[in-house]
Design a protein around this motif. Structure first.
Motif, mmCIF file in Angstrom:
data_model
loop_
_atom_site.group_PDB
_atom_site.id
_atom_site.type_symbol
_atom_site.label_atom_id
_atom_site.label_comp_id
_atom_site.label_asym_id
_atom_site.label_seq_id
_atom_site.Cartn_x
_atom_site.Cartn_y
_atom_site.Cartn_z
ATOM 1 N N GLY A 132 22.970 -11.615 -0.082
ATOM 2 C CA GLY A 132 23.405 -11.633 1.305
ATOM 3 C C GLY A 132 22.253 -11.386 2.255
ATOM 4 N N TYR A 133 22.572 -11.403 3.547
ATOM 5 C CA TYR A 133 21.565 -11.308 4.599
ATOM 6 C C TYR A 133 21.523 -9.902 5.185
ATOM 7 C CZ TYR A 133 20.216 -16.207 4.663
ATOM 8 O OH TYR A 133 19.681 -17.426 4.330
ATOM 9 N N HIS A 134 20.675 -9.755 6.191
ATOM 10 C CA HIS A 134 20.586 -8.487 6.910
ATOM 11 C C HIS A 134 21.957 -8.129 7.489
ATOM 12 C CE1 HIS A 134 16.336 -9.489 6.728
ATOM 13 N NE2 HIS A 134 16.586 -10.607 7.395
ATOM 14 N N LYS A 135 22.162 -6.821 7.691
ATOM 15 C CA LYS A 135 23.415 -6.365 8.290
ATOM 16 C C LYS A 135 23.120 -5.366 9.400
ATOM 17 C CE LYS A 135 26.993 -7.232 4.891
ATOM 18 N NZ LYS A 135 28.182 -6.671 4.213
ATOM 19 N N LEU A 136 23.686 -5.613 10.570
ATOM 20 C CA LEU A 136 23.637 -4.663 11.673
ATOM 21 C C LEU A 136 24.987 -3.967 11.742
ATOM 22 C CD1 LEU A 136 22.077 -3.472 14.056
ATOM 23 C CD2 LEU A 136 22.994 -5.323 15.485
ATOM 24 N N MET A 137 24.974 -2.661 11.487
ATOM 25 C CA MET A 137 26.216 -1.885 11.377
ATOM 26 C C MET A 137 26.322 -0.926 12.552
ATOM 27 S SD MET A 137 27.368 -3.216 8.584
ATOM 28 C CE MET A 137 28.753 -2.146 8.183
ATOM 29 N N HIS A 138 27.407 -1.076 13.328
ATOM 30 C CA HIS A 138 27.617 -0.250 14.519
ATOM 31 C C HIS A 138 28.416 0.995 14.165
ATOM 32 C CE1 HIS A 138 29.662 0.929 18.345
ATOM 33 N NE2 HIS A 138 28.430 0.749 18.783
ATOM 34 N N ASN A 139 27.912 2.147 14.583
ATOM 35 C CA ASN A 139 28.573 3.426 14.334
ATOM 36 C C ASN A 139 29.759 3.567 15.275
ATOM 37 O OD1 ASN A 139 29.249 6.180 14.015
ATOM 38 N ND2 ASN A 139 27.122 6.746 13.647
ATOM 39 N N ASN A 140 30.959 3.689 14.708
ATOM 40 C CA ASN A 140 32.177 3.781 15.506
ATOM 41 C C ASN A 140 32.445 5.185 16.032
ATOM 42 O OD1 ASN A 140 32.809 1.014 14.992
ATOM 43 N ND2 ASN A 140 33.603 1.601 12.983
ATOM 44 N N GLY A 141 31.682 6.169 15.573
ATOM 45 C CA GLY A 141 31.870 7.529 16.040
ATOM 46 C C GLY A 141 32.967 8.288 15.329
ATOM 47 N N ASP A 142 33.568 7.675 14.302
ATOM 48 C CA ASP A 142 34.636 8.336 13.554
ATOM 49 C C ASP A 142 34.319 8.403 12.063
ATOM 50 O OD1 ASP A 142 34.875 5.698 12.836
ATOM 51 O OD2 ASP A 142 36.943 5.438 13.520
ATOM 52 N N GLY A 143 33.036 8.264 11.735
ATOM 53 C CA GLY A 143 32.628 8.272 10.339
ATOM 54 C C GLY A 143 32.583 6.906 9.708
ATOM 55 N N THR A 144 32.921 5.855 10.453
ATOM 56 C CA THR A 144 32.922 4.494 9.918
ATOM 57 C C THR A 144 31.963 3.613 10.714
ATOM 58 O OG1 THR A 144 34.729 3.670 11.325
ATOM 59 C CG2 THR A 144 35.331 4.776 9.244
ATOM 60 N N PHE A 145 31.605 2.480 10.107
ATOM 61 C CA PHE A 145 30.698 1.519 10.713
ATOM 62 C C PHE A 145 31.338 0.132 10.675
ATOM 63 C CE2 PHE A 145 28.156 5.040 9.487
ATOM 64 C CZ PHE A 145 27.061 5.080 10.331
ATOM 65 N N THR A 146 31.048 -0.668 11.703
ATOM 66 C CA THR A 146 31.557 -2.037 11.792
ATOM 67 C C THR A 146 30.391 -3.018 11.733
ATOM 68 O OG1 THR A 146 33.488 -1.391 13.100
ATOM 69 C CG2 THR A 146 32.810 -3.692 13.222
ATOM 70 N N ASP A 147 30.539 -4.054 10.935
ATOM 71 C CA ASP A 147 29.527 -5.091 10.797
ATOM 72 C C ASP A 147 29.536 -5.966 12.055
ATOM 73 O OD1 ASP A 147 27.889 -7.198 10.136
ATOM 74 O OD2 ASP A 147 28.758 -7.533 8.156
ATOM 75 N N ILE A 148 28.472 -5.897 12.845
ATOM 76 C CA ILE A 148 28.372 -6.696 14.072
ATOM 77 C C ILE A 148 27.159 -7.632 13.996
ATOM 78 C CG2 ILE A 148 29.545 -4.974 15.505
ATOM 79 C CD1 ILE A 148 26.723 -4.225 16.577
ATOM 80 N N THR A 149 26.807 -8.043 12.783
ATOM 81 C CA THR A 149 25.601 -8.853 12.592
ATOM 82 C C THR A 149 25.686 -10.190 13.316
ATOM 83 O OG1 THR A 149 25.497 -7.866 10.384
ATOM 84 C CG2 THR A 149 23.990 -9.679 10.855
#
Length: 670
Positions: free
Chosen positions: A394-411
């Protein structure tokens, strides 16, 4: 870019081999044509744009003359190369006076190379493959492209180093970044001078059992005010400990086998003493707990238990904003084995850690050697760029911190996704604000810095070499890059900045693990003080913030590992603040209108402390700190007195915040 390069292979023929053993005999090469380097047996380059000389004793030379302004990409990331461990150097000038323009060591897939530079019409560029890692038997190709617009520019200068040059950190306690290079028997410190330039000092050491062939990190482990070094080698770990006058270093090597990768210094158990952590490539990770009095003890397991390792790029950050440091490990193996699944270890605050990769959505098999953590959108939470070292999984991943302990893939749409603006791979990804615009950028090992637009979108900026240790090497507030014997001095711009050095008293002396936060018209920015970012290099321990055109800072906050909070209101910009833990005690109590002074009595106090002021204090919030700055008591005044019976004997500080200033009064509890 890689897809385009691979397409060229099908369209153009293989180049004809010619004599290319010297600069003067360099054969011209054409774009979009595959050339074969059968053996590297010509003249060694006179200097190195990328990496250090090491065992290099030969090179193969080619040249290219640009017909128009544009960019070129030179790559060995081709099917015929077979994953060879190649290294590229690119120069301009003439054979008697060559100037570094760029280079690459591992910017392609795996250990192949990929370097991109801008070129000027009519200029000849010399392309050299050296034998630092590999002696021949690979293909390469040059392709042309449009000019890569540069918001950054660097001026190269050379410095005399020894062995491995992978470290930029203050070594002599003057809060200026120095350049450190080492061999098995020598530490050379090129000490930055207040008026500019460097003075080199050699510290002769015993013959170190291990040298930093994979990574190096620094921090003040013995608490004497001078930074110590950790050498992470292919067979184990060596510490070089300064004495309390920084006139000599003592070796402390460990017998245990460790196939080292990324190393860090960090206070793992938060006891105020700096510990160390080292990724193990083939076994569970190791760490060294500091028991004081130069007593470092080896431990293995508990922070990355994967039996067959795959641990490459560790970084210690506070991802959940609970004021203790957590651990992310970038993993590198093929397929979906546990050795290739990235891990996040949450600090439970009681000396234990819990692996939460699945819950956080960072449980991923992207093949990576490092990750770059920073608050890329300035929302107060650390985000993560997981940088691919290969596109196998796979490719690079930009992961956004949601502030609740989880991250969202916004690549997608960020510039990092497949088919978008950045198509390189590599082993080095690390955060820094290179243009001082107030948004954290990412340096890669592909001759590109990805500049942050401020909206979670990034654009590539070609630089002579984006791999290396980062720090401010001329004290102008702009971050420079040190790689091999070449300093890339950032030419800067009109943007403002501020720098902060953290000096621990209750926390570790280096302040590693502290969260630094500033507030200006741009909003809030955060930095975590870290020892060991990216994969191999040690960059500055100074927290650096770009301010754009903001000409003032409302407040500077430091959250120390001890729990102490320091705040400086309206700190000066375009300078460096050296902050000692506990000297600017913070309270978040509500402001009291019109208050200009307070008085506390009796002093000493036994059970009750009375507080009076020049205005009504009814319902005012009062906070008490111990002499070390730790908050020990919060109260709301009802009758201008508080009960302090429960406090232990000692000296305390009462704090009430007025609308104009924060008021303090010291008292002793019997």
């Amino acid at each position: 870019m890689k897809k385009t390069i691979l397409l060229f292979i099908a369209l153009f023929s293989v180049g004809i081999a010619q004599a290319q053993n010297t600069c003067a005999s360099s054969p011209p090469i054409n774009p979009d044509q595959v050339y074969t380097v059968s053996a590297i047996n010509g003249n060694v380059p006179p200097s190195f744009c990328e990496g250090t000389a090491g065992s290099t004793d030969a090179g193969e030379w080619y040249k290219y003359t640009a017909s128009e302004n544009g960019s070129i990409t030179v790559t060995t990331d081709l099917p015929g190369t077979g994953g060879a461990d190649t290294r590229i150097q690119i120069y301009s000038g003439n054979c008697g006076n060559l100037n570094c323009e760029g280079g690459d060591d591992a910017g392609g897939t795996g250990t192949t190379s990929l370097a991109t530079i801008n070129v000027e019409a009519g200029t000849t560029y010399y392309i050299v493959f050296d034998n630092r890692w590999y002696s021949g038997g690979f293909d390469f190709m040059l392709s042309e492209g449009a000019v890569i617009l540069e918001g950054l520019s660097f001026t190269n200068s050379n410095i005399v180093s020894v062995g491995s040059t992978e470290c930029v950190v203050d070594m002599n306690g003057d809060f200026l970044d120095d350049i450190v290079s080492v061999t098995a028997t020598n530490i050379r410190v090129n000490a930055q001078q207040p008026g500019g330039g460097f003075i080199a000092t050699d510290y002769i050491t015993t013959n170190a059992d291990h040298t930093p062939s994979w990574s190096i990190c620094a921090g003040d482990i013995n608490g004497d005010g001078f930074n110590d070094l950790l050498y992470a080698g292919g067979g184990g770990v060596t510490f070089m400990m300064s004495n309390d006058t920084q006139t000599a270093y003592t070796e402390d090597s460990f017998d245990e086998y460790v196939f080292c990768q990324r190393s860090n210094m960090v206070d793992i158990n938060n006891d105020g003493r700096l510990d160390a952590f080292v990724c193990h490539d083939v076994d569970p990770n190791v760490f060294f707990i500091n028991h004081g009095a130069n007593d470092l003890r080896f431990y293995q397991g508990g922070l990355g238990e994967t039996p067959d390792g795959g641990n490459y790029g560790s970084v210690w950050i506070d991802y959940d904003n609970d004021q203790d440091v957590d651990l992310f490990i970038a993993k590198c193996r093929g397929g979906d084995s546990p050795a290739n699944i990235n891990q996040l270890h949450r600090n439970n605050g009681n000396g234990t850690y819990q692996e939460v990769g699945i819950e956080s959505n960072l449980y991923d098999n992207v093949q990576t050697w490092s990750s770059a953590w920073g608050d890329y959108d300035n929302d107060g939470w650390m985000d993560a760029l997981i940088g691919a070292s290969s596109f196998t999984n796979g490719y690079h991943k930009l992961m956004h911190n949601n502030g609740d302990g989880t991250f969202t893939d916004i690549t997608a749409g960020s510039g990092w996704a497949e088919g978008e603006l950045f198509s390189g791979t590599g082993i080095e990804y690390a955060p820094a604000d290179f243009n001082n615009d107030g948004y954290i950028d990412v340096r890669t090992s592909s001759g590109v810095i990805m500049l942050n637009n401020g909206d979670m979108e990034f654009r590539p900026e070609a630089v002579p070499s984006s791999t290396g240790a980062v720090g401010d090497l001329n004290n102008d507030g702009f971050l420079d890059i040190m790689a091999g014997g070449t300093i890339r001095m950032n030419d800067g711009n009109e943007n403002n900045y501020v720098k902060i050095n953290t000096i621990g008293t209750v926390s570790n002396k280096s302040g590693i693990g502290a969260r630094v936060r500033i507030v200006s018209a741009l909003g809030a920015q955060i930095r975590d003080v870290r020892s060991g970012d990216g994969f191999a290099y040690m960059s500055s321990l100074t927290a650096h913030f770009g301010l754009g055109f903001d000409d003032e800072i409302e407040r500077l906050e430091i959250y120390w590992p001890s729990g102490i909070i320091d705040v400086i209101e309206n700190p000066e910009i375009n300078t460096t603040h050296n902050v000692v833990e506990g000297t600017h005690v913070f309270t978040d109590v509500e402001e009291v209108e019109g208050i200009t002074s307070i008085t506390t009595y009796p002093n000493p106090a036994t059970n009750v402390l009375n507080i009076t002021a020049d205005t009504d204090l009814k319902n005012a919030n009062v906070t008490i700190f111990d002499i070390n700055g730790k908050r020990v008591y919060d109260a709301v005044l009802k009758n201008n007195s508080i009960n302090v019976e429960a406090l232990t004997q000692g000296v305390y500080i009462v704090v009430i915040r007025g609308t104009e200033k924060t008021l303090q009064s010291k008292f002793t509890k019997l």
